[in-house]
Write an enzyme that holds these catalytic residues in place. Structure first.
Site, short mmCIF file in Angstrom:
data_model
loop_
_atom_site.label_atom_id
_atom_site.label_comp_id
_atom_site.label_asym_id
_atom_site.label_seq_id
_atom_site.Cartn_x
_atom_site.Cartn_y
_atom_site.Cartn_z
N HIS A 116 -7.29 -3.66 -12.86
CA HIS A 116 -6.40 -3.54 -13.87
C HIS A 116 -6.91 -4.76 -14.57
O HIS A 116 -7.25 -5.70 -14.17
CB HIS A 116 -4.70 -3.94 -13.51
CG HIS A 116 -4.14 -2.81 -12.74
ND1 HIS A 116 -3.55 -1.75 -13.52
CD2 HIS A 116 -3.75 -2.64 -11.71
CE1 HIS A 116 -3.32 -1.02 -12.60
NE2 HIS A 116 -3.07 -1.44 -11.54
N HIS A 127 -2.09 2.31 4.02
CA HIS A 127 -1.35 1.11 3.39
C HIS A 127 -0.26 0.65 4.42
O HIS A 127 0.85 0.56 3.95
CB HIS A 127 -0.93 1.43 2.25
CG HIS A 127 -1.79 2.02 1.00
ND1 HIS A 127 -2.77 2.54 1.06
CD2 HIS A 127 -1.86 1.92 -0.38
CE1 HIS A 127 -3.80 2.51 0.28
NE2 HIS A 127 -2.96 2.36 -0.94
N ASP A 138 -8.32 0.09 -1.62
CA ASP A 138 -7.34 0.55 -2.52
C ASP A 138 -7.76 -0.13 -3.80
O ASP A 138 -6.62 -0.86 -4.58
CB ASP A 138 -5.74 0.01 -2.14
CG ASP A 138 -4.81 0.70 -3.16
OD1 ASP A 138 -5.03 1.97 -3.51
OD2 ASP A 138 -3.96 0.33 -3.38
#
Length: 253
Positions: A122, A48, A118
């Site tokens: 949601h 990241h 990643d």
């Protein structure tokens, strides 16, 4: 976060997310990890990466340090908060256009070893609010290869480099057994893509169960025609055709 709430209220606007999840925190954490890896000679995979300063921590002789960038930091920058708001709220936060440009440059020159997603699907209800209340993460798997092919068209990377970043290097770094390469005796995990007339992502294109994507309204010039998993066709002509082809990933000793 406490300082942001003091200045801007209990749920600060999304434009403050890069201040709360700051570049200074990213750089300092990565510096500590890199220094420890060098001192002890241990393997480190730096995930990241989101700032140009983190890239500057790396040296050509860091053979035991590998790196990763995710689709969100490659395809968006902080100017997109005004348009997309919490849809691009991720940790570490999406930074400046200058950071985005340096990450893209690092794809080609080798400072970035792997591109990942990643993926964080949601529900939209979880993304309501601002920098404090909205969940962090975005769905990105479906449009990850198309995004990298867009960078190919822009001259950022070659097709060979794309394959290294998304197939070869992940298999090598994590010692994945019999995957990541087209070789005799390896698992046939393959994807067929086609250059097509430009098309625009719409809500009804989304295959993730969360039902949304920050790429809605984005125009791509490639399509995934067919996907094979373990030698079996699992996706073809815009539809999933097999949900039972998966096998456990195995790792070399």
């Amino acid at each position: 976060m406490a300082e942001a709430k003091r200045l801007y209220g209990n749920d600060p606007d999304m434009t403050h997310h890069p201040e709360i999840r700051s570049r200074e925190a990213c750089v300092e954490c990565s510096k500590v990890a890199v220094d420890m890896a060098r001192r002890h000679g241990t393997q480190l995979h730096l995930a990241h990466i989101s700032t140009r300063e983190e890239l500057n921590l790396l040296r050509p002789d860091d053979k035991n340090i590998t790196t990763e960038a995710v689709i969100g930091h490659l395809m968006f920058n902080d100017r997109d908060y005004a348009r997309l708001g919490t849809l691009i709220k991720v940790n570490p936060s999406i930074k400046t256009a200058e950071d985005q440009a340096e990450l893209r440059k690092a794809l080609a020159d080798g400072r970035i070893s792997v591109v990942a997603t990643d993926h964080a699907p949601h529900l939209l209800s979880d993304k309501l609010g601002g920098a404090a209340k909205a969940a962090s993460g975005m769905p990105s798997i479906q449009y990850s290869l198309l995004s990298m092919l867009e960078l190919l068209d822009q001259g950022v990377i070659s097709m060979e480099r794309l394959v290294e970043l998304m197939c070869h290097n992940p298999a090598k770094i994590f010692n994945v057994s019999k995957r990541g390469f087209i070789r005799k005796g390896y698992k046939a995990d393959l994807v067929m893509v086609r250059k097509v007339e430009p098309w625009t992502v719409k809500a009804d294109n989304v295959m993730s169960k969360c039902g949304w994507t920050p790429f809605e309204g984005h125009t791509f010039s490639w399509r995934v025609e067919r996907t094979f998993c373990n030698g079996k066709t699992v996706f073809a002509d815009g539809h999933i055709v097999d949900t039972n082809a998966a096998e456990a990933v195995r790792f070399r000793e």
